[in-house]
Write a protein that holds these residues in place. Sequence first.
Motif, short mmCIF file in Angstrom:
data_model
loop_
_atom_site.label_atom_id
_atom_site.label_comp_id
_atom_site.label_asym_id
_atom_site.label_seq_id
_atom_site.Cartn_x
_atom_site.Cartn_y
_atom_site.Cartn_z
N TRP A 100 0.83 -1.20 0.00
CA TRP A 100 0.00 0.00 0.00
C TRP A 100 0.87 1.26 0.00
CZ3 TRP A 100 -0.59 4.15 3.29
CH2 TRP A 100 -1.71 4.96 3.08
N THR A 101 1.91 1.25 0.83
CA THR A 101 2.83 2.39 0.91
C THR A 101 3.51 2.64 -0.42
OG1 THR A 101 3.21 2.03 3.27
CG2 THR A 101 4.89 3.29 2.08
N LEU A 102 3.95 1.59 -1.06
CA LEU A 102 4.60 1.73 -2.37
C LEU A 102 3.62 2.26 -3.40
CD1 LEU A 102 6.65 -1.57 -2.21
CD2 LEU A 102 7.61 0.75 -2.19
N GLU A 103 2.39 1.79 -3.36
CA GLU A 103 1.36 2.31 -4.28
C GLU A 103 1.15 3.81 -4.07
OE1 GLU A 103 -1.58 -1.54 -4.94
OE2 GLU A 103 -1.90 -0.27 -3.18
N GLN A 104 1.08 4.22 -2.80
CA GLN A 104 0.86 5.63 -2.50
C GLN A 104 2.07 6.47 -2.91
OE1 GLN A 104 -2.30 6.47 -1.37
NE2 GLN A 104 -2.46 4.27 -1.75
N GLY A 105 3.25 6.00 -2.57
CA GLY A 105 4.47 6.77 -2.80
C GLY A 105 4.91 6.84 -4.24
N LEU A 106 4.65 5.78 -4.99
CA LEU A 106 5.14 5.72 -6.37
C LEU A 106 4.08 6.06 -7.41
CD1 LEU A 106 7.35 2.52 -6.08
CD2 LEU A 106 8.12 4.91 -6.09
N GLY A 107 2.84 6.02 -7.02
CA GLY A 107 1.77 6.38 -7.95
C GLY A 107 1.80 5.54 -9.21
N ASP A 108 1.77 6.20 -10.37
CA ASP A 108 1.74 5.49 -11.66
C ASP A 108 2.98 4.66 -11.92
OD1 ASP A 108 -0.75 6.55 -12.15
OD2 ASP A 108 -0.01 8.17 -13.42
N ASP A 109 4.09 4.97 -11.23
CA ASP A 109 5.31 4.18 -11.40
C ASP A 109 5.20 2.79 -10.75
OD1 ASP A 109 6.62 6.12 -12.87
OD2 ASP A 109 7.63 6.99 -11.12
N PHE A 110 4.19 2.61 -9.92
CA PHE A 110 3.98 1.31 -9.28
C PHE A 110 3.05 0.49 -10.17
CE2 PHE A 110 2.65 -1.53 -5.69
CZ PHE A 110 3.91 -1.97 -5.36
N THR A 111 3.63 -0.02 -11.24
CA THR A 111 2.88 -0.76 -12.25
C THR A 111 2.46 -2.13 -11.70
OG1 THR A 111 4.86 -1.82 -13.12
CG2 THR A 111 4.26 0.34 -14.08
N PRO A 112 1.53 -2.79 -12.37
CA PRO A 112 1.17 -4.15 -11.94
C PRO A 112 2.38 -5.09 -11.89
CG PRO A 112 -0.47 -3.32 -13.47
CD PRO A 112 0.65 -2.31 -13.46
N GLU A 113 3.30 -4.93 -12.83
CA GLU A 113 4.50 -5.78 -12.84
C GLU A 113 5.38 -5.50 -11.63
OE1 GLU A 113 3.59 -3.79 -15.47
OE2 GLU A 113 2.75 -5.35 -16.76
N THR A 114 5.50 -4.21 -11.29
CA THR A 114 6.31 -3.82 -10.13
C THR A 114 5.66 -4.33 -8.86
OG1 THR A 114 7.09 -1.87 -11.32
CG2 THR A 114 7.38 -1.87 -8.93
N LYS A 115 4.35 -4.21 -8.78
CA LYS A 115 3.61 -4.71 -7.61
C LYS A 115 3.83 -6.21 -7.45
CE LYS A 115 -1.00 -4.75 -5.54
NZ LYS A 115 -2.39 -4.26 -5.67
N ALA A 116 3.74 -6.94 -8.54
CA ALA A 116 3.94 -8.40 -8.49
C ALA A 116 5.36 -8.74 -8.06
CB ALA A 116 3.63 -9.02 -9.86
N ALA A 117 6.34 -7.96 -8.53
CA ALA A 117 7.73 -8.20 -8.15
C ALA A 117 7.93 -7.96 -6.66
CB ALA A 117 8.66 -7.30 -8.98
N TRP A 118 7.35 -6.89 -6.13
CA TRP A 118 7.44 -6.62 -4.70
C TRP A 118 6.74 -7.72 -3.90
CZ3 TRP A 118 10.12 -3.64 -1.47
CH2 TRP A 118 10.84 -2.58 -2.00
N ALA A 119 5.60 -8.17 -4.37
CA ALA A 119 4.88 -9.24 -3.67
C ALA A 119 5.74 -10.50 -3.62
CB ALA A 119 3.54 -9.52 -4.35
N THR A 120 6.40 -10.81 -4.71
CA THR A 120 7.29 -11.97 -4.75
C THR A 120 8.45 -11.79 -3.78
OG1 THR A 120 6.69 -12.47 -7.03
CG2 THR A 120 8.78 -13.38 -6.23
N ALA A 121 9.05 -10.61 -3.79
CA ALA A 121 10.18 -10.35 -2.89
C ALA A 121 9.74 -10.47 -1.44
CB ALA A 121 10.75 -8.97 -3.17
N TYR A 122 8.60 -9.86 -1.11
CA TYR A 122 8.14 -9.90 0.27
C TYR A 122 7.79 -11.33 0.69
CZ TYR A 122 5.93 -9.03 4.67
OH TYR A 122 5.64 -9.08 6.01
N THR A 123 7.11 -12.05 -0.17
CA THR A 123 6.74 -13.43 0.14
C THR A 123 7.99 -14.28 0.36
OG1 THR A 123 4.70 -13.22 -1.13
CG2 THR A 123 5.49 -15.47 -0.72
N THR A 124 9.00 -14.08 -0.47
CA THR A 124 10.25 -14.83 -0.34
C THR A 124 10.92 -14.54 0.99
OG1 THR A 124 10.55 -14.84 -2.74
CG2 THR A 124 12.51 -15.24 -1.40
#
Length: 141
Positions: A100-124
Motif C-alpha cells: 500500500w505504501t509503495l502504491e501511494q508513494g510511487l503512484g503510476d510508477d507502481f505498475t502491476p508488474e512492479t507490484k507483483a515483483a514486490w509481492a514476490t520479494a516480500y513473500t520470499t
Amino acid sequence: MTPQDIDLVQSSFAKVVPIREAAASLFYGRLFEIAPEVKPLFKGDIREQGKKLMTTLGVVVNGLKNLEAIIPAAEGLAVKHVEYGVKTEHYTPVGEALIWTLEQGLGDDFTPETKAAWATAYTTLSGVMIAASCRNIEATE
C-alpha cells in the motif's frame, strides 16, 4: 525471483529513497490502521523506527541479486522480532502495508508488474523470516 523482478524492485525502491521519511510514516500509519494489535510492539520513537525500516529495506533490496548473502541477516532479524513479540500472523499486514505504501508513494510508477515483483520479494523474504522464527520458538520450548 527472476532478474526482471529484482530489477523492478530495485529501480522502484530507488524512487522511494528520496521520500523515505514520508514513506515510513505512511507505512506505519497504514500498519497501525489495519493491524492495531501490533502498535504496542513499537516502544520507541516511530520516526527512528522508520529510519531503521528504510535502512533495512535498502539492504535487502540491494542484496536481492545475492539472496544467499542476505538470508542470514533476515533470519537474525526474525529471531529479534520474536523477542519483541512479533507473531507469524503479523507478517501478512506488514506486507499489505508495504505494498500500500509503495502504491501511494510511487503512484503510476507502481505498475502491476512492479507490484507483483514486490509481492514476490516480500513473500520470499517473509517466508525465510517466518521459518527462522518458528525454528527459534521450537528451540526455546
